[in-house]
Every structure is written in C-alpha cells, then in structure tokens.
Design an enzyme around this catalytic site. Structure first.
Site, short mmCIF file in Angstrom:
data_model
loop_
_atom_site.label_atom_id
_atom_site.label_comp_id
_atom_site.label_asym_id
_atom_site.label_seq_id
_atom_site.Cartn_x
_atom_site.Cartn_y
_atom_site.Cartn_z
N SER A 192 0.80 1.13 -4.38
CA SER A 192 2.26 1.02 -4.47
C SER A 192 2.88 0.43 -3.20
O SER A 192 3.94 -0.19 -3.26
CB SER A 192 2.89 2.39 -4.75
OG SER A 192 2.52 3.33 -3.77
N ASP B 69 12.87 8.41 -1.08
CA ASP B 69 11.88 9.39 -1.54
C ASP B 69 11.11 10.03 -0.38
O ASP B 69 10.28 10.91 -0.60
CB ASP B 69 10.93 8.78 -2.56
CG ASP B 69 9.97 7.73 -1.98
OD1 ASP B 69 9.89 7.59 -0.75
OD2 ASP B 69 9.29 7.06 -2.78
N HIS C 152 7.61 6.46 0.56
CA HIS C 152 7.36 5.02 0.63
C HIS C 152 8.29 4.37 1.65
O HIS C 152 9.38 4.88 1.90
CB HIS C 152 7.58 4.37 -0.74
CG HIS C 152 6.61 4.82 -1.78
ND1 HIS C 152 6.86 5.91 -2.60
CD2 HIS C 152 5.38 4.36 -2.12
CE1 HIS C 152 5.82 6.08 -3.41
NE2 HIS C 152 4.91 5.17 -3.14
#
Length: 312
Positions: free
Chosen positions: A82, A246, A249
C-alpha cells in the site's frame, strides 16, 4: 503497509516473539492487550490508492493517456504494497510513484510512462505475481521501483524467506533488462499509534528484515534504499505533517519525502545522476534508536555514573 493486516496479525507476531524470547505469560498478555488497544486507534482501510497511470512529459504535464503507439523514452513501473500504491494520498499527484515519475521527467527531459502495479496488503510473496501479470501482457519496464516489507513483518513471514522472495522478484526484472530500485522495509518504530513496548518488538523485526532485504536486492542486481534509516527522524519530528489521518500511512508530504529519498538512486540507475557521488545513508535509524526504552535507561545510567564520578 496495510493497517488491517498489522492489527489482525500483530497478536500472533507478539506471541511468536515473546515465546522465542522466553517472555512470561504476563508479558505476552500485556503485549497482546496493547495490540487490542492499537486496533481501536488505527482504522481499517478498504479504499484504494489514487490511480496516476499514464505519460508524464518534461514540461510538467500529465498524466496523458497511454496507447500502444505512444512515443515514450522511459517506462517506469512500481510494485509492492500500500505504500508503493500511495494509500493515504488524496490525489494521484501525491503518491510516491507519480512524484518520482514527474521528477524523472523534469530532471532528464525524458517522456516517462508510469504504471503502478502495487497491491494494498501485499507481502514479498505477492511480488512475483504482480510482475508476471505485467509480463503476460508483453510489457517490460525500463525502470522498476519496489516498496515492500511492513506486511511481511506483521504477517510473521520469515525474514530470510521474505528477503529471498524480494531478491527473486528483483532478479525477474533484471533478467528482462530493467533497472530496479527497492525501498526496504520502513521503520515501524515511528508509528506512535502502536504503544510501547509492542512498537519496539515490531521495529526490531522490521530493521532485521530491511538488512536482509538489502543483501538480497544487491545480490540480484538491484539497488537498495534504506527507507527506515533515512526517514525515521523526519517522521518522528513531524508526525502530524508526515502521516495521513489514519496515523499509519504517509501523507502527501510523507510521500514527497520518500520520493526525495528514492530519486538519487533512481537517477543513478538510468545513468542520469551525474558525476557527483551518491549520498551515503546511515547504518542505523538513530532517531528511533534514541527512543528505545533500553537506550534511554542506558543514557540515564551513564549520566548518573558521570555525576558520581565527577563528585569523587
């Protein structure tokens, strides 16, 4: 990195680590409780990263739609997890791959085709499938960037096995005459949403993986960039700026910093860096090392010893 994976698997990671270290059942329960606490802080992400595939021109425009008959000077492909995909960025221009593509075009005057094949939640085991999926279409990148490792830590994948899989992925690309730059496992010690001492457990595992990755990448003919060593101090100093909401990330600014770190090796890989020697990275992530509990205790004992000695 995939926050869902880290929160799902971290309890088992702690169990394995605690058992191997001979930790008490009480210590295991304590760390497992911290994992549960972290689950309430870091949200589960189900969204995809913004898609910035296309052609980028030296004048700063793009992405332009790619077609088979389009004239391009360089084909850049990104593989990994990701972080490689750019999860946490709001728009495609903020993702690390697009930022690298734009900068390569601007620095070299080349027209750059960019394609991101990274998958959220991927581990080193999935790299070969990402690469093969591109090869099946008959496409071969001139330059590949890989960012992977955090999910291998949280999924409890073996360090040697994960490094070997990464090396094999690099070898696949090198065999097709691609230049390969790999950003090794990031430093999980900068994620303050994970409480201590659980954070330190994950950090040490990640740094060990990064070291193994570096050797495997170089042996396969790629270039390794130690992301943990080069980014940790910045993320610790400005977490509210460099992390996305979040808390796991990177943000747009965090990805811009990652692109800054990757760019010298990327340019050197395609013979565009110039005569100046590449900057030499540090061997350890000093900023995070200073925040380890054992390090702080050692410093405290050292200062106490110095005061006692001075008074004698």
């Amino acid at each position: 990195m995939d926050s869902n994976r880290i929160l799902r698997d971290v309890g088992a990671t702690v169990a394995a680590t605690a058992a191997s270290a001979g930790a008490s059942w009480a210590a295991y329960n304590y760390l497992n409780g911290q994992a549960a606490e972290a689950r309430t802080v870091i949200p589960h992400r189900t969204d995809d990263a913004p898609n910035g595939d296309g052609i980028y021109w030296p004048d700063g425009t793009g992405p332009h739609r790619y077609t088979r008959d389009a004239a391009v000077d360089l084909f850049l492909a990104v593989f990994g997890d990701s972080t490689a995909a750019g999860l946490g960025a709001d728009i495609a221009d903020e993702t690390p791959g697009v930022q690298v593509a734009r900068r390569v075009a601007a620095e070299t005057g080349k027209t750059v085709r960019y394609a991101n094949k990274a998958i959220v939640g991927a581990t080193s085991k999935g790299l070969a499938a990402q690469i093969d999926a591109m090869f099946i279409t008959g496409e071969r990148p001139d330059l590949a960037v890989i960012l992977v490792g955090a999910n291998d830590v949280t999924a409890r994948n073996g360090i040697r096995t994960s490094a070997r899989r990464l090396g094999e992925a690099v070898a696949l690309l090198v065999a097709q005459e691609a230049e390969v730059v790999v950003g090794t496992c990031p430093d999980l010690g900068v994620i303050t949403a994970i409480p201590q001492p659980l954070r330190t457990v994950l950090r040490r595992w990640g740094l060990s993986l990064a070291a193994a990755q570096r050797g495997a990448v170089r042996a396969a003919g790629g270039r390794a960039v130690p992301m943990a060593d080069l980014l940790a101090s910045e993320f610790l100093a400005k977490p509210e700026h460099l992390f996305s909401p979040d808390q796991y990330h990177p943000s747009a600014a965090g990805y811009a910093l990652a692109a800054d770190i990757l760019l010298p090796e990327v340019l050197a890989a395609i013979d565009e860096w110039g005569p100046t020697p590449l900057p030499q990275p540090p061997e350890v992530s000093e900023a995070v090392e200073q925040r380890r509990i054992i390090t702080r205790v050692r410093h405290l004992l050292g200062r106490t010893h110095d005061r006692v000695t001075a008074g004698e």
